[in-house]
Design a protein around this motif. Structure first.
Motif, mmCIF file in Angstrom:
data_model
loop_
_atom_site.group_PDB
_atom_site.id
_atom_site.type_symbol
_atom_site.label_atom_id
_atom_site.label_comp_id
_atom_site.label_asym_id
_atom_site.label_seq_id
_atom_site.Cartn_x
_atom_site.Cartn_y
_atom_site.Cartn_z
ATOM 1 N N SER A 25 -6.067 11.452 9.002
ATOM 2 C CA SER A 25 -5.859 11.944 10.081
ATOM 3 C C SER A 25 -4.780 11.232 10.752
ATOM 4 O O SER A 25 -4.305 11.056 11.540
ATOM 5 N N ALA A 26 -5.178 9.453 10.271
ATOM 6 C CA ALA A 26 -4.504 8.691 11.551
ATOM 7 C C ALA A 26 -3.504 8.602 10.305
ATOM 8 O O ALA A 26 -2.468 8.784 11.314
ATOM 9 N N ILE A 27 -3.033 8.281 9.124
ATOM 10 C CA ILE A 27 -2.439 8.225 9.170
ATOM 11 C C ILE A 27 -0.669 9.643 9.058
ATOM 12 O O ILE A 27 0.301 9.456 9.652
ATOM 13 N N SER A 28 -1.824 11.007 9.249
ATOM 14 C CA SER A 28 -0.139 11.940 9.867
ATOM 15 C C SER A 28 -0.474 11.320 11.351
ATOM 16 O O SER A 28 0.665 12.029 11.726
ATOM 17 N N GLU A 139 -17.487 13.779 1.151
ATOM 18 C CA GLU A 139 -17.420 12.335 1.998
ATOM 19 C C GLU A 139 -16.926 11.573 0.501
ATOM 20 O O GLU A 139 -17.860 11.852 -0.142
ATOM 21 N N LEU A 140 -15.743 12.252 0.466
ATOM 22 C CA LEU A 140 -15.151 11.360 -0.869
ATOM 23 C C LEU A 140 -14.108 9.727 -0.326
ATOM 24 O O LEU A 140 -13.714 10.266 0.913
ATOM 25 N N ARG A 141 -14.933 8.867 -1.158
ATOM 26 C CA ARG A 141 -13.673 7.768 -0.253
ATOM 27 C C ARG A 141 -13.362 6.886 -1.436
ATOM 28 O O ARG A 141 -14.059 6.757 -2.856
ATOM 29 N N GLY A 142 -12.081 6.063 -1.070
ATOM 30 C CA GLY A 142 -11.710 5.346 -2.697
ATOM 31 C C GLY A 142 -9.984 4.688 -2.313
ATOM 32 O O GLY A 142 -9.846 4.919 -1.600
ATOM 33 N N ARG A 143 -9.976 3.761 -2.873
ATOM 34 C CA ARG A 143 -8.629 2.738 -3.038
ATOM 35 C C ARG A 143 -8.052 4.188 -3.588
ATOM 36 O O ARG A 143 -7.704 3.340 -5.986
ATOM 37 N N ILE A 144 -7.053 4.629 -3.865
ATOM 38 C CA ILE A 144 -6.287 5.076 -4.325
ATOM 39 C C ILE A 144 -4.611 4.568 -4.500
ATOM 40 O O ILE A 144 -4.363 4.563 -4.990
ATOM 41 N N VAL A 145 -4.598 3.692 -3.024
ATOM 42 C CA VAL A 145 -3.314 3.134 -3.134
ATOM 43 C C VAL A 145 -3.339 1.176 -3.000
ATOM 44 O O VAL A 145 -3.842 0.968 -1.972
ATOM 45 N N GLU A 146 -2.818 0.738 -3.871
ATOM 46 C CA GLU A 146 -3.289 -0.841 -3.872
ATOM 47 C C GLU A 146 -2.901 -1.625 -2.760
ATOM 48 O O GLU A 146 -1.559 -1.145 -2.350
ATOM 49 N N GLY A 147 -3.434 -2.507 -2.007
ATOM 50 C CA GLY A 147 -2.790 -3.783 -1.192
ATOM 51 C C GLY A 147 -3.203 -1.915 0.068
ATOM 52 O O GLY A 147 -2.795 -2.345 0.903
ATOM 53 N N CYS A 148 -3.587 -1.321 -0.195
ATOM 54 C CA CYS A 148 -4.465 -0.620 0.873
ATOM 55 C C CYS A 148 -5.940 -0.036 1.447
ATOM 56 O O CYS A 148 -6.447 -0.399 0.610
ATOM 57 N N PRO A 149 -6.353 0.226 2.126
ATOM 58 C CA PRO A 149 -7.587 0.458 2.330
ATOM 59 C C PRO A 149 -8.289 1.631 1.761
ATOM 60 O O PRO A 149 -6.929 2.249 1.595
ATOM 61 N N GLU A 150 -9.253 1.355 1.608
ATOM 62 C CA GLU A 150 -9.870 3.062 0.799
ATOM 63 C C GLU A 150 -9.345 4.511 2.013
ATOM 64 O O GLU A 150 -9.849 4.278 2.885
ATOM 65 N N LEU A 151 -9.584 5.309 0.725
ATOM 66 C CA LEU A 151 -8.655 6.135 2.317
ATOM 67 C C LEU A 151 -10.326 7.601 2.125
ATOM 68 O O LEU A 151 -11.022 7.489 0.994
ATOM 69 N N LEU A 152 -11.080 7.651 3.001
ATOM 70 C CA LEU A 152 -12.061 8.686 3.363
ATOM 71 C C LEU A 152 -11.497 10.068 3.824
ATOM 72 O O LEU A 152 -10.661 10.209 4.287
#
Length: 274
Positions: A25-28, A139-152
């Protein structure tokens, strides 16, 4: 607002927004209008109003969530009246004075629409999906892009169909989606599929939208999204680029006749000087 590169991205996100993760939601929101993102996520400004379409969609989600939770618990599918009670309970959580209704629309007309929508939902095969329900509002959470915060991610429905793990996102729409529209909206599910891999490692994943139309005669349809490695790579790149701009404090308005009339930050936007 620019923050240092050598700090853990989760810490940077927390300093920036008070959340040690980032959501789709924040990204979009940033992609649509960086200034709106800043008002909402960085400054936490109160919203002057909320659109009735957003409240309606959230209330339908709440009713569908109850439906699938009952199935997950091994109970019969809830009656229509039970789902409508969940829908109305979602509205009671809102300040009605802050809701901006559309033309020829009020809480009663939307209640009638909700009854038609939920009736169509209960009658559709998608209300009794094949396979085992393994997650509702998961709820799933993890870092999928290096250098970015974890995606929730919050996934509406996850099914184990034996040969596949099915990730489903529920959408309410004014009209029926074409496959092209579903494809254009698929970036969110592409990233969610990367997080879902950890649920059952090695099992193939299928992505789909469950689209419910808000019309006189509602239609409930499923739109599959093909997992495309090139599309995932592109979406990861968008995620990275958006985060770099957020981190650097790059914000500006994007005037739009489509978005501005329903933006709850019109007053602070007009007074913003950079």
């Amino acid at each position: 607002m620019s923050l240092e590169l050598d700090v853990d991205p989760n810490e940077v996100a927390e300093k920036l927004t008070g959340r040690n993760y980032i959501s789709w939601s924040a990204i979009s929101t940033y992609q649509a209008c960086p200034l709106r993102w800043c008002f909402r996520y960085v400054h936490g400004l109160p919203e002057a109003f909320v659109s009735s379409s957003l409240v309606f969609g959230s209330a339908i989600h709440q009713a569908a969530e109850l439906h699938y939770y009952e199935l997950l618990s091994g109970n019969p599918a809830p009656a229509l009246d039970t789902l409508l009670s969940a829908y109305h309970a979602a509205w009671l959580e809102r300040d009605l004075a802050s809701i901006k209704f559309g033309k020829d629309e009020d809480i009663n007309s939307l209640s009638d629409l909700a009854e038609r929508v939920l009736s169509a939902f209960r009658a559709s095969p998608l209300a009794n999906p094949n396979g085992q329900i393994v997650g509702v509002e998961e709820e799933l959470r993890g870092r999928i892009v290096e250098g970015c915060p974890e995606l929730l991610a919050r996934v509406d429905l996850i099914l184990d169909e034996g040969s596949e793990l099915v990730v489903t996102d529920l959408k309410t729409a004014k009209s029926r989606w074409s496959q092209h529209q579903a494809h254009d909206s698929g970036g969110q599910l592409m990233l969610y599929s990367e997080l879902a891999k950890e649920l059952m490692p090695g099992k193939p994943i299928r992505l789909q939208f469950l689209v419910v139309t808000k019309s006189k005669s509602p239609v409930v349809e499923m739109r599959k999204i093909s997992i495309d490695s090139a599309r995932i790579k592109r979406t990861r790149s968008i995620f990275w680029q958006v985060w770099q701009a957020m981190r650097r404090g790059i914000v500006y308005p994007i005037p739009s006749p489509m978005n501005c009339p329903n933006c709850p930050f019109q007053k602070p936007c007009r007074s913003w000087q950079g």
